[in-house]
Design a protein around this motif. Structure first.
Motif, PDB file in Angstrom:
ATOM      1  N   LEU A   8       1.117  -1.336   0.193  1.00  0.00           N
ATOM      2  CA  LEU A   8       0.025   0.035  -0.386  1.00  0.00           C
ATOM      3  C   LEU A   8       0.465   1.381  -0.008  1.00  0.00           C
ATOM      4  CD1 LEU A   8      -2.938   1.742   0.739  1.00  0.00           C
ATOM      5  CD2 LEU A   8      -2.315   1.262   3.159  1.00  0.00           C
ATOM      6  N   LYS A   9       0.311   2.739  -0.759  1.00  0.00           N
ATOM      7  CA  LYS A   9       0.901   3.706  -0.833  1.00  0.00           C
ATOM      8  C   LYS A   9      -0.045   4.268   0.197  1.00  0.00           C
ATOM      9  CE  LYS A   9       3.702   3.310  -5.258  1.00  0.00           C
ATOM     10  NZ  LYS A   9       3.606   3.995  -6.033  1.00  0.00           N
ATOM     11  N   PRO A  10       1.077   4.731   0.369  1.00  0.00           N
ATOM     12  CA  PRO A  10      -0.254   6.262   1.761  1.00  0.00           C
ATOM     13  C   PRO A  10      -1.090   7.187   1.137  1.00  0.00           C
ATOM     14  CG  PRO A  10       2.896   6.628   1.896  1.00  0.00           C
ATOM     15  CD  PRO A  10       2.005   5.272   1.314  1.00  0.00           C
ATOM     16  N   ASP A  11      -1.569   7.628   2.008  1.00  0.00           N
ATOM     17  CA  ASP A  11      -2.694   8.463   1.128  1.00  0.00           C
ATOM     18  C   ASP A  11      -1.759  10.175   1.924  1.00  0.00           C
ATOM     19  OD1 ASP A  11      -4.351  10.992   0.079  1.00  0.00           O
ATOM     20  OD2 ASP A  11      -6.040   9.859  -0.247  1.00  0.00           O
ATOM     21  N   VAL A  12      -0.893  10.190   0.731  1.00  0.00           N
ATOM     22  CA  VAL A  12      -0.340  11.859   1.714  1.00  0.00           C
ATOM     23  C   VAL A  12      -1.000  12.792   1.896  1.00  0.00           C
ATOM     24  CG1 VAL A  12       1.481  13.297   1.255  1.00  0.00           C
ATOM     25  CG2 VAL A  12       1.526  11.185   0.709  1.00  0.00           C
ATOM     26  N   SER A  42       9.243   0.469   4.502  1.00  0.00           N
ATOM     27  CA  SER A  42       8.983   0.463   3.136  1.00  0.00           C
ATOM     28  C   SER A  42       7.623   1.448   3.085  1.00  0.00           C
ATOM     29  CB  SER A  42       8.394  -0.629   2.165  1.00  0.00           C
ATOM     30  OG  SER A  42       8.426   0.013   1.629  1.00  0.00           O
ATOM     31  N   TRP A  43       6.923   1.538   3.745  1.00  0.00           N
ATOM     32  CA  TRP A  43       5.126   2.613   3.598  1.00  0.00           C
ATOM     33  C   TRP A  43       5.527   4.002   4.713  1.00  0.00           C
ATOM     34  CZ3 TRP A  43       2.297   4.610   7.661  1.00  0.00           C
ATOM     35  CH2 TRP A  43       0.900   5.001   7.556  1.00  0.00           C
ATOM     36  N   LEU A  44       5.943   3.944   5.366  1.00  0.00           N
ATOM     37  CA  LEU A  44       6.458   5.027   6.662  1.00  0.00           C
ATOM     38  C   LEU A  44       7.915   5.872   6.243  1.00  0.00           C
ATOM     39  CD1 LEU A  44       6.407   3.621  10.096  1.00  0.00           C
ATOM     40  CD2 LEU A  44       5.538   5.329   9.554  1.00  0.00           C
ATOM     41  N   ARG A  62      19.362   1.823  13.019  1.00  0.00           N
ATOM     42  CA  ARG A  62      20.271   2.811  12.871  1.00  0.00           C
ATOM     43  C   ARG A  62      20.273   3.344  11.150  1.00  0.00           C
ATOM     44  NH1 ARG A  62      23.292   7.215  14.471  1.00  0.00           N
ATOM     45  NH2 ARG A  62      23.300   6.427  16.318  1.00  0.00           N
ATOM     46  N   ASP A  63      20.378   1.646  10.365  1.00  0.00           N
ATOM     47  CA  ASP A  63      20.229   1.722   8.883  1.00  0.00           C
ATOM     48  C   ASP A  63      18.527   1.247   7.708  1.00  0.00           C
ATOM     49  OD1 ASP A  63      19.729  -0.603   9.718  1.00  0.00           O
ATOM     50  OD2 ASP A  63      21.547  -1.375   8.691  1.00  0.00           O
ATOM     51  N   ALA A  64      18.159   1.329   9.270  1.00  0.00           N
ATOM     52  CA  ALA A  64      16.755   1.197   8.551  1.00  0.00           C
ATOM     53  C   ALA A  64      15.770   1.959   8.910  1.00  0.00           C
ATOM     54  CB  ALA A  64      15.805  -0.804   9.096  1.00  0.00           C
ATOM     55  N   SER A  65      15.880   3.452   9.498  1.00  0.00           N
ATOM     56  CA  SER A  65      14.940   3.989   9.889  1.00  0.00           C
ATOM     57  C   SER A  65      14.517   4.940   8.954  1.00  0.00           C
ATOM     58  CB  SER A  65      16.286   5.809  10.526  1.00  0.00           C
ATOM     59  OG  SER A  65      15.291   6.874  10.913  1.00  0.00           O
ATOM     60  N   PRO A  66      13.290   4.832   9.324  1.00  0.00           N
ATOM     61  CA  PRO A  66      12.877   5.728   7.050  1.00  0.00           C
ATOM     62  C   PRO A  66      12.704   6.992   7.614  1.00  0.00           C
ATOM     63  CG  PRO A  66      10.827   5.301   9.629  1.00  0.00           C
ATOM     64  CD  PRO A  66      12.602   4.638   9.787  1.00  0.00           C
ATOM     65  N   ASP A  67      13.548   7.788   7.961  1.00  0.00           N
ATOM     66  CA  ASP A  67      13.564   8.435   7.932  1.00  0.00           C
ATOM     67  C   ASP A  67      15.012   9.632   8.168  1.00  0.00           C
ATOM     68  OD1 ASP A  67      13.207  12.379   7.817  1.00  0.00           O
ATOM     69  OD2 ASP A  67      11.219  11.725   7.287  1.00  0.00           O
ATOM     70  N   GLU A  68      15.245  10.071   7.377  1.00  0.00           N
ATOM     71  CA  GLU A  68      16.971  11.069   8.367  1.00  0.00           C
ATOM     72  C   GLU A  68      16.673  11.641   9.179  1.00  0.00           C
ATOM     73  OE1 GLU A  68      17.708  14.066   4.793  1.00  0.00           O
ATOM     74  OE2 GLU A  68      19.311  12.246   4.829  1.00  0.00           O
ATOM     75  N   TRP A 117       3.770   2.402  15.497  1.00  0.00           N
ATOM     76  CA  TRP A 117       4.227   1.040  16.395  1.00  0.00           C
ATOM     77  C   TRP A 117       3.951   0.181  15.382  1.00  0.00           C
ATOM     78  CZ3 TRP A 117       1.851  -0.310  21.344  1.00  0.00           C
ATOM     79  CH2 TRP A 117       2.219  -1.281  22.111  1.00  0.00           C
ATOM     80  N   LEU A 118       5.472  -0.626  14.515  1.00  0.00           N
ATOM     81  CA  LEU A 118       5.262  -1.500  14.171  1.00  0.00           C
ATOM     82  C   LEU A 118       5.420  -2.750  14.924  1.00  0.00           C
ATOM     83  CD1 LEU A 118       6.919   1.184  12.974  1.00  0.00           C
ATOM     84  CD2 LEU A 118       8.209  -0.137  11.700  1.00  0.00           C
TER      85      LEU A 118
END
Length: 716
Positions: A8-12, A42-44, A62-68, A117-118
């Motif tokens: 799914l792609k989020p409805d931004v 991926s969704w985040l 650290r390497d899996a962070s969804p946003d820098e 919360w994942l």
């Protein structure tokens, strides 16, 4: 379910609208991102970059962070963020869910904030192999009632936004377009009263400390910062604030800077504000505060429940005006437990202390659903029953908290929270999930009035017990037998089977009626009937608790060498033997401790309160045989013919006798004997403590006390 590429792609646009509406309403939301970890991240990665975020944290790798923009934070370090404010928290439950830390981070979110919360789908939580269980010895358990309970609460909560990117359809976002007055962070009447109370304390009479309690988000830290600047502008020269960490006072200093305005000097820093006329607000960690002992008209202690009790007492007595501020519930250590325990110190040292409570939220609106949801999940609002019969039909029965109703569970956990200095959500998880737990409840006329939580420990294989004794192995759990084997040197302590009392609590209205002892008796009967070698406990040593366990028939076998961080007390371990072998082991442990006592006390328990030390020494005491030379020296010392320095070995030997215990119990100089003879304080230290006027006076009192001992004891 396997990972799918067409997630799914989020409805931004919808999410941006939701975030804006939450900010207007002063609310926050939990977003449960269910399904596989990779799909969730991926969704985040598609959603987070378009959301407004000035501050946020990520608890995964650290390497899996969804946003820098997210600051990576290991889950166990979440407490370091207390006192700060965040827009977004992304909690990667696949890396573990320590309850205290999750609850703490949820409390840092400000209005408009989102907690992602994942986790696996809710229906899988009860069997989810949470990595955090490895710390607790629960990783081999197949079913987790604590997680099952949380999943049921979340599934029934309409405020929770549930997303599963693998299912291919978007979440139903709440409609928040109904008109409301825009939320603004403004000073509440509660906060204004608190600021005024702090200022009165800072300008008022000495030795009238103020205690501020509040739930998170009530503006407690802001009130401290605003009041500090007001005091400086009204004539005070130096205000010092202390807290568990510098980060914990970020909010305090932010509001202090705003209050200072144009009065702020260029000499200011992150942890020291200087006004143009030289007045200062400065931060010092607790240890540095006590070591440097700076002159200050007011010392403020923020997040006080996170500091050891003996540190709080040192601060209380070290400065004429002190303010203690703490949150009421949960993750920093129970604020109510803090209030109960520390109130005893305040009543004794500063009986004119005052208390104020902040109730109205300030960082979010009263309609915010996240705070009550987190409180339900972790029982942060658990409280002991308010109306407990003082007498009536008493029933004590085995009880399984994992099968209890929410009301019963809340009442029983509330009893534990109110009775123990540090009872947190992590304890609730352990209580519900550990299959080695055995519990009893005490009912009076059908009302929950007491509870005992015990755990099966020990019974380690002899070879493993030897390795534990030598310090070569450490087994998760088994606190009491491992501690005894390793520190006392008897491997047998780990191979014996014990029932350890983890927590015991009786409602405040029905204490001192022997009900706590009846709960312990039930556990003792169970241990005997089920082949355990005995029952034991480990607790922060205080006079009342030590007396309680002595009355219950337990004997002291070990004392910790460092103060516990939570209670500020030394751990005392006590046992009661059921089997003959256990009783013989207990006697060996006590004999060994008795032999080492005169050496260990001056080295490790020099600052132990004399009342506790007397009780501990009396617990071990036995009338040791004295030689003719010992008796001669004691008579010579009492008569004034022999100096104190030559008497230390004999006086310490006498200190371990039952005769002296009885004599000290009736003497006004019992504290002097404990401090000088047993703990090895110097004469100047004793004089400063008000126990004597100097060496000559102190020696005279000890001679007189020795004379009384000789008169009252036929054995001497």
């Amino acid at each position: 379910m396997g990972h799918r590429q067409d997630t799914l792609k989020p409805d931004v646009a919808c999410w941006q609208t939701l975030q804006a509406q939450l900010a207007v309403r002063g609310e926050r939301r939990l977003v449960l991102v269910e399904g596989e970890q990779a799909s969730a991240i991926s969704w985040l990665r598609q959603l987070l970059p378009v959301l407004a975020m000035q501050s946020g944290v990520w608890t995964g790798t650290r390497d899996a962070s969804p946003d820098e923009r997210l600051v990576p934070v290991p889950p166990q370090q979440a407490r370091q963020w207390l006192g700060r404010e965040l827009d977004v928290v992304v909690w990667d439950g696949w890396h573990g869910n320590p309850p205290d830390c999750l609850a703490a981070l949820a409390g840092t979110l400000k209005a408009g904030g989102l907690l992602f919360w994942l986790m696996p789908p809710l229906e899988q939580w009860a069997g989810f192999d949470d990595p955090d269980y490895r710390r607790t010895g629960l990783d081999d358990v197949q079913h987790h009632p604590f997680a099952a309970r949380m999943s049921a609460i979340l599934a029934a909560s309409p405020e929770v936004i549930r997303v599963n990117p693998e299912l291919g359809h978007g979440p139903r976002l709440p409609g928040l377009d109904d008109p409301v007055a825009p939320f603004e962070i403004t000073r509440t009447p509660d906060q204004q009263q608190t600021v005024d109370a702090i200022v009165r304390t800072g300008q008022g009479h000495r030795r009238r400390p103020l205690v501020i309690t509040a739930d998170r988000g009530r503006g407690k830290s802001a009130a401290l910062g605003i009041a500090a600047i007001r005091l400086l502008k009204e004539g005070r020269k130096h205000v010092v604030v202390t807290a568990p960490s510098a980060q914990a006072v970020d909010t305090l200093f932010h509001h202090a800077r705003l209050a200072a305005g144009d009065s702020l000097s260029a000499d200011s820093s992150d942890t020291a504000l200087v006004l143009t006329d030289g007045q200062r607000l400065s931060f010092l960690p607790p240890d540095q505060l006590l070591a440097q002992a700076p002159e200050a008209e007011l010392v403020m202690v923020d997040e006080a429940a996170a500091l050891p009790a003996h540190r709080l007492t040192q601060i209380l007595t070290g400065w004429p005006r002190v303010v203690f501020a703490t949150t009421v519930h949960g993750y920093e250590g129970s604020g109510r437990g803090f209030a109960i325990r520390f109130r005893q110190v305040l009543n004794a040292r500063t009986p004119q202390w005052r208390e104020i409570t902040l109730k109205a939220p300030i960082r979010w609106s009263t309609t915010d659903p996240l705070e009550p949801l987190i409180a339900r999940l972790f029982l942060l609002n658990a409280d002991a029953p308010q109306q407990v019969p003082a007498d009536g039909k008493v029933v004590i029965e085995p009880w399984t908290p994992a099968q209890a109703s929410e009301q019963e569970l809340s009442e029983s956990f509330g009893l534990l929270v109110n009775a123990h200095y540090r009872t947190t959500p992590a304890d609730l998880r352990q209580w519900l999930d550990d299959p080695g737990v055995i519990s009893w409840r005490l009912m009076i006329n059908g009302q929950m009035s007491g509870v005992l939580w015990a755990a099966r420990e020990g019974n380690l294989a002899p070879e493993l017990a030897e390795q534990v004794m030598r310090g070569e192995r450490r087994v998760r759990g088994h606190l009491l037998p491992q501690s005894l084997a390793n520190h006392s040197g008897f491997a047998e302590a780990a191979s014996r089977s014990w029932l350890r009392v983890v927590r015991i609590a009786v409602g405040e209205q029905c204490r001192r009626q022997g009900l706590g002892k009846r709960l312990v008796d039930s556990a003792v009967d169970y241990a005997r009937a089920n082949g355990y070698d005995g029952l034991g406990t480990s607790f922060g040593g205080s006079e009342d608790l030590l007396r309680f366990w002595q009355r219950a028939g337990l004997k002291m076998v070990r004392v910790g060498m460092k103060r516990e961080a939570g209670s500020g007390e030394y751990a005392i371990q006590m046992l009661l033997g059921s089997s003959r072998g256990a009783r013989e082991l207990i006697e060996k442990l006590r004999q060994r401790l008795l032999e080492h006592w005169p050496t260990l006390v001056p080295l490790y328990w020099r600052d132990l309160e004399p009342g506790v030390l007397r009780l501990m020494t009396a617990d071990l005491a036995r009338d040791l045989p004295l030689t003719v030379d010992d008796r001669r020296d004691l008579h010579s010392f009492a008569a004034g013919y022999r100096g104190y320095d030559l008497m230390v070995p004999v006086l310490r030997k006498v200190s371990l006798g039952q005769s002296l215990s009885r004599t000290l119990a009736a003497s006004d100089d019992a504290d002097l004997w404990c401090r000088r003879v047993i703990q090895g304080w110097s004469w100047p230290e004793l004089q400063q403590a008000g126990l004597c006027r100097g060496q000559k006076d102190g020696e005279a009192r000890l001679r007189q006390l020795t004379g009384k001992l000789l008169q009252q004891s036929r054995n001497l």
